[in-house]
Design a protein around this motif. Structure first.
Motif, PDB file in Angstrom:
ATOM      1  N   LYS B   2       0.863  -1.027   0.022  1.00  0.00           N
ATOM      2  CA  LYS B   2       0.188   0.121  -0.042  1.00  0.00           C
ATOM      3  C   LYS B   2       0.842   1.328  -0.031  1.00  0.00           C
ATOM      4  O   LYS B   2       0.564   2.231  -0.739  1.00  0.00           O
ATOM      5  CB  LYS B   2      -0.877   0.012   1.206  1.00  0.00           C
ATOM      6  N   ASN B   3       2.062   1.122   0.783  1.00  0.00           N
ATOM      7  CA  ASN B   3       2.824   2.307   0.830  1.00  0.00           C
ATOM      8  C   ASN B   3       3.656   2.703  -0.198  1.00  0.00           C
ATOM      9  O   ASN B   3       3.614   3.758  -0.891  1.00  0.00           O
ATOM     10  CB  ASN B   3       3.710   1.987   1.866  1.00  0.00           C
ATOM     11  N   THR B   4       3.823   1.453  -1.025  1.00  0.00           N
ATOM     12  CA  THR B   4       4.569   1.585  -2.275  1.00  0.00           C
ATOM     13  C   THR B   4       3.643   2.463  -3.493  1.00  0.00           C
ATOM     14  O   THR B   4       3.961   3.401  -4.117  1.00  0.00           O
ATOM     15  CB  THR B   4       5.057   0.159  -3.164  1.00  0.00           C
ATOM     16  N   PHE B   7       3.278   6.118  -2.415  1.00  0.00           N
ATOM     17  CA  PHE B   7       4.671   6.828  -3.132  1.00  0.00           C
ATOM     18  C   PHE B   7       4.613   7.029  -4.354  1.00  0.00           C
ATOM     19  O   PHE B   7       4.814   8.174  -5.019  1.00  0.00           O
ATOM     20  CB  PHE B   7       5.957   5.994  -2.607  1.00  0.00           C
ATOM     21  N   SER B  10       2.150   9.834  -4.977  1.00  0.00           N
ATOM     22  CA  SER B  10       2.509  11.126  -4.360  1.00  0.00           C
ATOM     23  C   SER B  10       3.821  11.696  -4.918  1.00  0.00           C
ATOM     24  O   SER B  10       4.071  12.876  -5.048  1.00  0.00           O
ATOM     25  CB  SER B  10       2.600  11.123  -2.871  1.00  0.00           C
ATOM     26  N   VAL B  11       4.798  11.030  -5.481  1.00  0.00           N
ATOM     27  CA  VAL B  11       5.924  11.397  -6.039  1.00  0.00           C
ATOM     28  C   VAL B  11       6.053  11.140  -7.520  1.00  0.00           C
ATOM     29  O   VAL B  11       6.415  12.067  -8.265  1.00  0.00           O
ATOM     30  CB  VAL B  11       7.183  10.686  -5.225  1.00  0.00           C
ATOM     31  N   VAL B  12       5.827  10.053  -7.966  1.00  0.00           N
ATOM     32  CA  VAL B  12       6.500   9.819  -9.222  1.00  0.00           C
ATOM     33  C   VAL B  12       5.249  10.332 -10.199  1.00  0.00           C
ATOM     34  O   VAL B  12       5.509  11.055 -11.191  1.00  0.00           O
ATOM     35  CB  VAL B  12       6.393   8.188  -9.556  1.00  0.00           C
ATOM     36  N   PRO B  14       3.295  13.086  -9.876  1.00  0.00           N
ATOM     37  CA  PRO B  14       3.667  14.513 -10.207  1.00  0.00           C
ATOM     38  C   PRO B  14       4.912  14.670 -10.865  1.00  0.00           C
ATOM     39  O   PRO B  14       4.743  15.665 -11.841  1.00  0.00           O
ATOM     40  CB  PRO B  14       3.846  15.002  -8.712  1.00  0.00           C
ATOM     41  N   LEU B  15       5.841  13.995 -10.895  1.00  0.00           N
ATOM     42  CA  LEU B  15       6.866  14.127 -11.733  1.00  0.00           C
ATOM     43  C   LEU B  15       6.708  13.999 -13.137  1.00  0.00           C
ATOM     44  O   LEU B  15       7.017  14.803 -14.162  1.00  0.00           O
ATOM     45  CB  LEU B  15       8.112  13.354 -11.265  1.00  0.00           C
ATOM     46  N   ILE B  18       4.532  16.730 -14.501  1.00  0.00           N
ATOM     47  CA  ILE B  18       5.529  18.055 -14.612  1.00  0.00           C
ATOM     48  C   ILE B  18       5.985  17.752 -16.220  1.00  0.00           C
ATOM     49  O   ILE B  18       6.208  18.674 -16.829  1.00  0.00           O
ATOM     50  CB  ILE B  18       6.115  18.192 -13.696  1.00  0.00           C
ATOM     51  N   LEU B  22       6.047  20.330 -19.384  1.00  0.00           N
ATOM     52  CA  LEU B  22       6.798  20.904 -19.713  1.00  0.00           C
ATOM     53  C   LEU B  22       7.374  20.842 -21.198  1.00  0.00           C
ATOM     54  O   LEU B  22       8.259  21.346 -21.705  1.00  0.00           O
ATOM     55  CB  LEU B  22       8.147  20.867 -18.815  1.00  0.00           C
ATOM     56  N   ARG B  23       6.632  19.458 -21.486  1.00  0.00           N
ATOM     57  CA  ARG B  23       7.052  18.896 -23.181  1.00  0.00           C
ATOM     58  C   ARG B  23       6.901  20.195 -23.993  1.00  0.00           C
ATOM     59  O   ARG B  23       5.805  20.652 -23.613  1.00  0.00           O
ATOM     60  CB  ARG B  23       6.580  17.897 -23.395  1.00  0.00           C
ATOM     61  N   ASP B  24       7.574  20.331 -25.223  1.00  0.00           N
ATOM     62  CA  ASP B  24       7.256  21.331 -26.152  1.00  0.00           C
ATOM     63  C   ASP B  24       5.877  21.058 -26.713  1.00  0.00           C
ATOM     64  O   ASP B  24       5.997  19.963 -27.403  1.00  0.00           O
ATOM     65  CB  ASP B  24       8.547  21.590 -26.961  1.00  0.00           C
ATOM     66  N   ASP B 268       8.952  28.386 -28.895  1.00  0.00           N
ATOM     67  CA  ASP B 268       9.712  27.841 -27.991  1.00  0.00           C
ATOM     68  C   ASP B 268      10.409  29.057 -27.119  1.00  0.00           C
ATOM     69  O   ASP B 268      10.925  30.035 -27.650  1.00  0.00           O
ATOM     70  CB  ASP B 268      10.910  27.220 -28.625  1.00  0.00           C
ATOM     71  N   GLN B 269      10.009  29.010 -25.901  1.00  0.00           N
ATOM     72  CA  GLN B 269      10.278  30.238 -24.976  1.00  0.00           C
ATOM     73  C   GLN B 269      11.757  30.290 -24.954  1.00  0.00           C
ATOM     74  O   GLN B 269      12.197  31.559 -24.515  1.00  0.00           O
ATOM     75  CB  GLN B 269       9.727  30.201 -23.705  1.00  0.00           C
TER      76      GLN B 269
END
Lengths: 239, 525
Positions: B2-4, B7, B10-12, B14-15, B18, B22-24, B268-269
């Motif tokens: 469950k913890n895995t 995690f 909650s972590v992977v 969102p990464l 993002i 952020l991809r063009d 492209d900024q």
């Protein structure tokens, strides 16, 4: 002959953080030194792009980890101490060659020796902040806004870039030494195994088992929810 | 378990989110599509001049043609008297000099040097009639030549050595009935031929632009925008947008890419942020003189040599003259990679009254101001034309030679090939002191490159500049350019630190290995 026992040292999040950070630092170095012009691998454009993305991943990981450090009280692991500092240094310079025992015992409440405390703390409060701050300045010293390019008050990209470069070299040196020191556990691989599985084979001597019994008991899984284990009182730790 | 999952959530996750955000995004550039649509509309004139009664006649006097134009366009004549195409000088402010009135009228250049005593031939490209000496009347609106800019037949010719007058015997009736908005042919009639031939002077302005593909010039290419010069070089009351820094000095009234493309034209900024320090032209004009060669070097000092007692010419494999008795040595180049420099839009010029400083490596015919720490400056591409020009080693002034005349024996260098006489006549015409001695000084002239914009797919890529090997920016000073700029001390110390760390751990490991081996041997024994 020193006896050993298996202790659950590194909790799941800690290991996730460590390995993600390890990968990111490796990847940031690879892409970063390409941006620096040291070599060509991905191509400059891709290197910049990947470096920026990895940087965001690193920043997010850092934010999560700061949160974890404070909610679990793990930040106290990094409080510097002078106790045994000299002994620890002497161990690496002399004792290790005579197969002397580690001068600092690793426990779940004090998993870092005094040298590690010092080094990791300086990473956390000096190197990482400098890298993140200079990296963000690098990214945003110019930014598009409402159809024009605005500037942060960064007068010299040079200073920012040089700080970032110096930090990168320092981190590389850290990684080299860190990788080597992995092999200086009880056995060549016990440190590595610990960071992978959480469990570490630790030297112990009769009569010198840490007073806190928590060290003997596998408590990791429970500790992932901060405060879930009443026995886990970070304030009680001692060395 | 469950913890895995927690995690990962909650972590992977969102990464990953993002990273995806952020991809063009590969979206279409809407602005570009709008510009294409706008500028592909043909210009429809509001007037058919062939229907005007006043134009149903032939003309034998060019001034009369102008008078006829002014009879309807009543205010344009006076207006032209203040246009730079007519005045050949303008009011500018130059740092260190103050207010100046400079232009082709009174400046030297690095090609045919200057118009003084040569007006009748040079001023063929003057938008007027009759400027052949210092007595030309700049206040007479009937001296304006309307046709050189407004003839839409493409046939109007000005007379060689005719001080701006047209060749006689042209079908003026047809020409005046077909006047209109200036086309590429009109502007190119003079601007393609600066320096005495096609593409000699600018390198990015030449006859090929009348027929070239968009690979040569994305705007003017016949299969590209097929735009006219005046689409960008717009005018209000005959005052055009656009600066040529061989004669201009101010950062005003420039024709810019931004006037259509905005200050943030890229999707492209990362590219957009470059705009504040890098001129559009720097990346988008990777090379100039893409079709015909341009003159890169002009050594006047070798002019005058004879072969079998006669003037002669030598040509390179492309047919460009590399030696002419009348002009000296020359070097030509096609597909030229520009030189890059900081420029803030202001410039200075070497005046006839300035002192030659022979301690300098070369004399700057014009100086482009700008530096890395000037917020107005951007890195621009420039043609740098190098040469050698005569100067007076006694008075330390630059010299104007008389180059042209209608007949031999009057001291024109191009006819008599006599430097002594040519310089004497030139300086006498100028009424400036001349010691009678002359020598030659190395010169440089800077001509920012603005045309022959390539399609975006052929623009420079990151690694053209961001590299330690042959970076396009290798001679640009003062900027930190990632991938190119290095700090020797930081890199040396950094590499030393890494080497020392490696040596340290290696030594430690070796000692450990041997001490363990020894201990094992001891315990076995």
């Amino acid at each position: 002959m020193a006896k050993t026992e298996n202790v659950y040292i590194y909790k799941l999040y800690e290991r996730f953080w460590h390995w993600t950070q390890a990968f990111l630092i490796f990847f940031l170095a690879l892409t970063g030194f390409e941006v620096h012009g040291s070599f060509t691998f991905f191509g400059f454009e891709n290197a910049v792009d990947l470096h920026n993305k990895a940087a965001w991943a690193f920043i997010i990981l850092t934010v999560f980890t700061i949160f974890w450090h404070f909610t679990t009280g793990e930040w106290k692991q990094y409080m510097p101490t002078t106790e045994n500092l000299r002994l620890q240094a002497e161990y690496y310079v002399f004792g290790i060659f005579r197969n002397a025992p580690h001068p600092t015992r690793k426990t779940v409440l004090s998993k870092l020796n005094p040298l590690q405390r010092l080094v990791y703390l300086s990473l956390k409060i000096l190197v990482f902040p400098v890298m993140i701050a200079s990296g963000l300045a690098y990214m945003f010293y110019r930014y598009p806004s409402q159809g024009e390019i605005k500037e942060l008050g960064v007068s010299s990209l040079e200073a920012v870039a040089y700080a970032h470069t110096i930090g990168a070299y320092v981190l590389m040196a850290f990684v080299i030494v860190h990788l080597y020191l992995i092999t200086t556990g009880h056995t060549l691989t016990s440190n590595l195994k610990a960071m992978v599985t959480g469990w570490e084979e630790l030297e112990t001597e009769e009569g010198t088992i840490p007073e806190s019994k928590t060290a003997k008991e596998p408590v990791g899984e429970k500790l992932e929810k901060p405060g879930a284990d009443p026995k886990f009182k970070p304030d009680n730790y001692n060395i | 378990m469950k913890n895995t999952v927690t995690f990962i959530l909650s972590v992977v996750v969102p990464l990953i989110i993002i990273t995806v955000v952020l991809r063009d995004a590969s979206q279409e550039n809407k602005l570009l599509a709008e510009l294409r649509e706008e500028y592909s509309q043909p210009h429809i004139p509001s007037v058919d001049h062939s229907k005007h009664e006043a134009l149903q006649r032939d003309f034998d006097n060019p001034h009369e043609i102008t008078a006829t134009c002014i009879s309807c366009h009543t205010e344009r004549g006076e207006e032209l008297l203040n246009s730079f195409h007519f005045t050949w000088e303008r009011e500018d402010y130059i740092e260190g000099r103050g207010v100046t009135y400079l232009g082709k009228k009174n400046l030297l250049n690095n090609f045919c040097t200057g118009i003084f005593s040569n007006e009748a031939t040079c001023n063929r490209c003057h938008a007027g009639f009759g400027w052949e000496d210092m007595d030309f009347d700049f206040s007479n609106q009937y001296n304006v030549d309307c046709l050189v800019c407004h003839d839409n037949t493409g046939t109007y010719e000005k007379l060689r050595g005719g001080a701006g007058y047209p060749e006689p015997g042209q079908d003026f009736q047809t020409i005046v009935q077909n006047v209109g908005r200036p086309t590429k042919t009109n502007c190119g009639y003079c601007h393609f031929h600066g320096g005495g031939g096609n593409n000699v002077k600018h390198g990015d302005l030449e006859e090929a632009l009348l027929t070239a593909s968009r690979k040569v010039d994305v705007h003017m290419g016949v299969d590209g925008g097929n735009m006219d010069c005046v689409d960008c070089h717009t005018a209000t009351n005959h005052v055009m947008k656009g600066r040529y820094y061989g004669v201009s000095s101010s950062n005003t009234r420039r024709a810019t890419c931004e006037q259509c493309h905005t200050a943030t034209p890229h999707l492209d900024q990362m590219l957009n942020t470059h705009v504040s320090k890098i001129a559009c032209q720097t990346c988008h004009i990777p090379e100039y003189a893409k079709v015909n060669a341009t003159k890169m070097y002009w050594d006047w000092s070798t002019a005058g040599d004879l072969q079998d007692g006669k003037a002669f010419e030598l040509f390179d494999s492309q047919g460009n003259p590399i030696y002419q008795s009348i002009k000296g040595d020359a070097a030509w180049q096609t597909n030229v990679v520009p030189e890059y420099m900081w420029f803030n839009g202001t410039a200075d010029h070497f005046l006839l009254s300035d002192k030659v400083d022979t301690t300098e490596a070369f004399l700057r015919i014009n100086t482009l101001f700008g530096s890395a720490d000037d917020p107005e400056s951007r890195i621009i591409p420039s043609k740098v034309h190098r040469g050698r020009q005569p100067y007076d080693p006694v008075y330390m002034s630059i010299l104007q030679a008389k180059l042209w005349d209608r007949e031999e024996g009057k001291g024109a260098l191009w006819l008599d090939l006599d430097w002594e006489r040519a310089l004497e006549e030139g300086m006498k015409y100028l009424d400036r002191p001349y010691s009678g001695q002359w020598d030659f000084v190395d010169t440089e002239m800077y001509l920012p490159v603005n045309h022959m914009v390539s399609p975006a797919s052929e623009a420079l890529t990151c690694a053209d500049c961001h590299t330690r090997n042959n970076s396009r920016m290798q001679f640009v000073e003062g900027a930190y350019i990632p991938g190119k700029t290095t700090h020797a001390a930081i890199d040396t110390m950094g590499v030393m630190l890494i080497i020392l760390s490696l040596l340290g751990v290696a030594t430690h490991a070796i000692i450990r290995y041997f001490s363990y081996k020894k201990m094992n041997n001891t315990s076995k024994a």
